[in-house]
Design an enzyme around this catalytic site. Structure first.
Site, PDB file in Angstrom:
ATOM      1  N   ARG A   1     -31.281  28.363 -29.822  1.00  0.00           N
ATOM      2  CA  ARG A   1     -30.073  27.551 -30.406  1.00  0.00           C
ATOM      3  C   ARG A   1     -30.057  27.780 -31.850  1.00  0.00           C
ATOM      4  O   ARG A   1     -30.582  28.484 -32.464  1.00  0.00           O
ATOM      5  CB  ARG A   1     -30.603  26.218 -30.103  1.00  0.00           C
TER       6      ARG A   1
ATOM      7  N   LYS B   1     -37.044  22.496 -28.970  1.00  0.00           N
ATOM      8  CA  LYS B   1     -36.883  20.890 -28.975  1.00  0.00           C
ATOM      9  C   LYS B   1     -38.305  20.483 -28.509  1.00  0.00           C
ATOM     10  O   LYS B   1     -39.310  21.080 -27.822  1.00  0.00           O
ATOM     11  CB  LYS B   1     -35.773  20.594 -27.691  1.00  0.00           C
TER      12      LYS B   1
ATOM     13  N   HIS C   1     -23.484  28.425 -29.572  1.00  0.00           N
ATOM     14  CA  HIS C   1     -23.770  28.081 -28.151  1.00  0.00           C
ATOM     15  C   HIS C   1     -23.084  28.994 -27.047  1.00  0.00           C
ATOM     16  O   HIS C   1     -23.835  29.376 -26.033  1.00  0.00           O
ATOM     17  CB  HIS C   1     -23.582  26.662 -27.712  1.00  0.00           C
TER      18      HIS C   1
ATOM     19  N   ARG D   1     -25.440  31.722 -26.829  1.00  0.00           N
ATOM     20  CA  ARG D   1     -26.412  31.468 -25.946  1.00  0.00           C
ATOM     21  C   ARG D   1     -26.131  31.548 -24.406  1.00  0.00           C
ATOM     22  O   ARG D   1     -27.014  32.021 -23.611  1.00  0.00           O
ATOM     23  CB  ARG D   1     -27.011  30.140 -26.366  1.00  0.00           C
TER      24      ARG D   1
ATOM     25  N   HIS E   1     -35.757  25.908 -21.795  1.00  0.00           N
ATOM     26  CA  HIS E   1     -35.277  24.616 -21.210  1.00  0.00           C
ATOM     27  C   HIS E   1     -36.481  24.142 -20.562  1.00  0.00           C
ATOM     28  O   HIS E   1     -37.431  24.442 -19.825  1.00  0.00           O
ATOM     29  CB  HIS E   1     -34.387  25.244 -20.034  1.00  0.00           C
TER      30      HIS E   1
ATOM     31  N   TYR F   1     -26.154  28.475 -15.262  1.00  0.00           N
ATOM     32  CA  TYR F   1     -25.865  29.806 -15.334  1.00  0.00           C
ATOM     33  C   TYR F   1     -25.565  30.636 -14.098  1.00  0.00           C
ATOM     34  O   TYR F   1     -25.097  31.733 -14.386  1.00  0.00           O
ATOM     35  CB  TYR F   1     -26.807  30.553 -16.453  1.00  0.00           C
TER      36      TYR F   1
END
Length: 305
Positions: free
Chosen positions: A156, A180, A251, A254, A277, A286
């Site tokens: 990210r 995150k 992004h 990404r 994730h 994806y």
């Protein structure tokens, strides 16, 4: 909005205190980003405005009425999904604090945000974007290293900006990323990214180092840690130089990296780990990108398509 009215809310606590305490909970206990905290507090203030500034009487009917009002105002599905998630977090917190006798958010269904397929580069376009000529100027060296690392790792933009020099393990060719929820992961990268980062660190970064620079890997022209806005401008500018390439931000790189990994045979669980994730459901989008591209190739090339 939260004001100084000090209205009583189902007990001896006022609106300002409820909003402030919930904000502290989001920042220090949930460890949410400043952007998410601002959005959640705005949502809570909207709900409290709807209720006249009081918690008293907050039940499932009021929550549904408030969300229906947002829908009538034309709010996007993504906004409604976020507001649903916010009020469920808020009512659970208020119940734990004793400000609500029951948690009405438990009865609230989850609003599903639309999940459009992300725009991606194909592999030839990605190659063209990364093969721009360079004069060796520090800015060009930095920008090339940024683009190579974004595409090589799928990190990210916030994770890229937070990288320090020591986060790059050149021998093992992995970069240590703080994602995150402050979860750390190691992401491998290839030789082109390594060479680009080395050129920046040897020939570019030393020219921009200042007393306040610290350990930041990527710098702005004044020597401070690079910010997300600068990285976005770098990506948009490079894509604009290549004919036929769709415009996208970091992004998009990404998304492209994830799609190309799957097209190359990587399993979904590995891509989930690389991208950081929390849920495999997030990564599965994806697979749709890859399937759509395979279908297009089939229709174009197969004689009986």
């Amino acid at each position: 909005m939260a004001g100084g009215d000090g209205l009583e809310m189902g007990g001896p606590v006022g609106r300002d205190e409820v909003v402030a305490e919930f904000g502290r909970h989001l920042r220090f206990e949930r460890d949410l980003s400043p952007h998410t905290v601002r959005a959640y507090l705005a949502d809570v203030n909207s709900l409290l405005d709807h209720m006249g500034g009081r918690l008293e009487g907050l039940d499932i009917g009021v929550l549904r009425e408030w969300l229906a009002e947002q829908h009538r105002e034309g709010k996007a599905r993504t906004t409604l999904a976020r507001r649903t998630a916010c009020v469920r977090t808020f009512t659970a917190y208020c119940h734990r604090r004793g400000w609500l006798a029951a948690d009405p958010g438990l009865l609230l269904g989850s609003a599903k945000a639309a999940r459009p397929l992300p725009a991606v580069l194909d592999q030839e376009q990605a190659q063209a974007v990364l093969e721009a000529p360079s004069t060796g100027e520090p800015k060009e060296l930095r920008d090339q290293a940024i683009l190579e690392l974004l595409y090589a790792t799928g990190v990210r933009v916030s994770e890229l900006c937070a990288l320090d020099v020591d986060d790059v393990d050149r021998d093992r060719r992995v970069v240590r990323v703080l994602g995150k929820g402050r979860k750390e992961r190691s992401v491998p990268f290839g030789l082109p990214a390594l060479r680009a980062v080395d050129r920046w660190c040897i020939h570019g970064r030393p020219l921009w180092v200042r007393a306040r620079t610290g350990a930041a890997l990527f710098l702005g022209v004044r020597g401070g840690r690079i910010d997300a806005g600068t990285v976005r401008r770098v990506v948009h500018a490079r894509l604009a130089q290549v004919d036929g390439v769709p415009d996208m931000g970091p992004h998009g790189l990404r998304h492209s990296a994830a799609t190309h990994l799957l097209e190359g045979g990587a399993d979904l669980r590995s891509v989930q780990e690389l991208l950081g994730h929390a849920s495999l459901n997030t990564t599965q989008i994806y697979t749709h990108v890859s399937i759509d591209r395979l279908r297009a190739a089939y229709r174009q090339a197969h004689p009986r398509a």
